[in-house]
Design an enzyme around this catalytic site. Sequence first.
Site, mmCIF file in Angstrom:
data_model
loop_
_atom_site.group_PDB
_atom_site.id
_atom_site.type_symbol
_atom_site.label_atom_id
_atom_site.label_comp_id
_atom_site.label_asym_id
_atom_site.label_seq_id
_atom_site.Cartn_x
_atom_site.Cartn_y
_atom_site.Cartn_z
ATOM 1 N NE ARG A 162 -3.527 -4.624 -6.432
ATOM 2 C CZ ARG A 162 -4.238 -3.619 -5.662
ATOM 3 N NH1 ARG A 162 -3.820 -2.678 -5.192
ATOM 4 N NH2 ARG A 162 -5.433 -4.172 -5.238
ATOM 5 C CG HIS A 171 -2.996 2.797 -7.701
ATOM 6 N ND1 HIS A 171 -2.950 3.671 -6.864
ATOM 7 C CD2 HIS A 171 -4.189 2.149 -7.819
ATOM 8 C CE1 HIS A 171 -4.058 3.522 -6.175
ATOM 9 N NE2 HIS A 171 -4.962 2.764 -6.770
ATOM 10 N NE ARG A 184 -3.773 0.367 0.682
ATOM 11 C CZ ARG A 184 -4.954 0.249 -0.060
ATOM 12 N NH1 ARG A 184 -5.039 0.991 -1.303
ATOM 13 N NH2 ARG A 184 -5.865 -0.819 0.286
ATOM 14 C CG ASP A 209 -12.316 6.099 -6.905
ATOM 15 O OD1 ASP A 209 -11.700 5.887 -7.961
ATOM 16 O OD2 ASP A 209 -12.818 4.890 -6.286
ATOM 17 C CD GLU A 244 -4.953 5.555 -9.283
ATOM 18 O OE1 GLU A 244 -5.220 4.263 -10.048
ATOM 19 O OE2 GLU A 244 -5.493 5.707 -8.362
HETATM 20 C C1 BG6 Z 1 -8.314 3.497 -7.277
HETATM 21 C C2 BG6 Z 1 -9.683 3.094 -7.458
HETATM 22 O O1 BG6 Z 1 -7.351 3.420 -8.284
HETATM 23 O O2 BG6 Z 1 -7.740 2.455 -6.387
HETATM 24 C C3 BG6 Z 1 -10.323 3.099 -6.094
HETATM 25 O O3 BG6 Z 1 -10.157 4.172 -8.433
HETATM 26 C C4 BG6 Z 1 -9.472 2.094 -5.032
HETATM 27 O O4 BG6 Z 1 -11.631 2.738 -6.405
HETATM 28 C C5 BG6 Z 1 -8.073 2.316 -5.087
HETATM 29 O O5 BG6 Z 1 -10.337 2.023 -3.857
HETATM 30 C C6 BG6 Z 1 -7.323 1.500 -4.130
HETATM 31 O O6 BG6 Z 1 -7.687 0.186 -4.562
HETATM 32 P P1 BG6 Z 1 -6.824 -0.820 -3.746
HETATM 33 O O7 BG6 Z 1 -7.397 -2.343 -4.399
HETATM 34 O O8 BG6 Z 1 -5.390 -0.828 -3.588
HETATM 35 O O9 BG6 Z 1 -7.695 -0.818 -2.232
#
Ligand code: BG6
Length: 299
Positions: free
Chosen positions: A98, A168, A72, A212, A271
């Site tokens: 990922r 991302h 994360r 979002d 992103e």
């Molecule tokens: C973003 C999405 O790219 O990633 C969101 O648009 C999502 O909807 C976010 O909540 C995080 O995703 P994840 O799977 O890493 O929790």
Amino acid sequence: MIEALNDQFRIPGHLQFDLGQGGLPRAIIENDAARGEIYLHGAHVTSFQPRDQADLLWMSSDSNFSDSMPIRGGIPICWPWFSHHPTDSNLPQHGFARISAWEVQGVGQDSTGAVTLQLGLSDSDATRRWWPHAFQLTLSVTIGPTMTVELQCCNTGDQEFGMAAALHTYLGVSHISDVRVEGLAGRSFIDQLDDDRLHIQSGSLEIHRETDRIYIGTEDDVLVHDRSSERVIRVAKQGSVSTVIWNPWIDKSRRMADFPDDGYETMLCVETTNAASDERRISPGQEHRISQTIGLFAG
Ligand code: BG6
């Protein structure tokens, strides 16, 4: 494993491998301009720090570091689908790139001192459980005064496939309420928090609630102005005409186990994507490259 990687790929003083958090293998790059860290798990950049600057990337202090979970923060590589799988909700969110183990393909250093690491992932029994196609991915990360991340996607099979992708990127900011995003004015966006309705961005974007959005037709650089730190982060890109802007705000931050409750205050995801109408179809033997360059904007 680390010893073998260092024997084969180490650039003395500039690139070496070690075991990072959770015992996962990681490359550390260092040169006169900057320092960076890239995990082989997910080909995941977790740090890009130009000299004498705070990190441009945000990392969650509660992130998992395990070979089956996404990291994360930093730059997760989402591929070959974005968000939920279109037809099977049991498949991993944002694809499997990922959460896969990537291999080192090569390293290099140019005459300016910029260091490049190339990681690869190709289809295997594990990936075919999730997605039936033959492919070769190469992620190249070049660290100098700016950082360029390029994902090259080749179709090595005999059938066309469709793909989405996202670099991302979690940018670090001093406080989300002091941030202004330029470069999206006049673009339409799909609001994922408003039943995917289309809206138009008027003027610059400020974040005051959960956000979002998939912006469409985004060719311009995105500039993230951070008033308190007086920094402007520039995100330039190629092979992508969609951009996702995400901040989970208060409630969603609390719901995510790997995200600190106040984490939303110091991050903003910008992103570089191939999402929605910007998803691509790749014929056998063809490739697509999506890339972004991140750095501090001086002008
Ligand atoms: C973003 C999405 O790219 O990633 C969101 O648009 C999502 O909807 C976010 O909540 C995080 O995703 P994840 O799977 O890493 O929790």
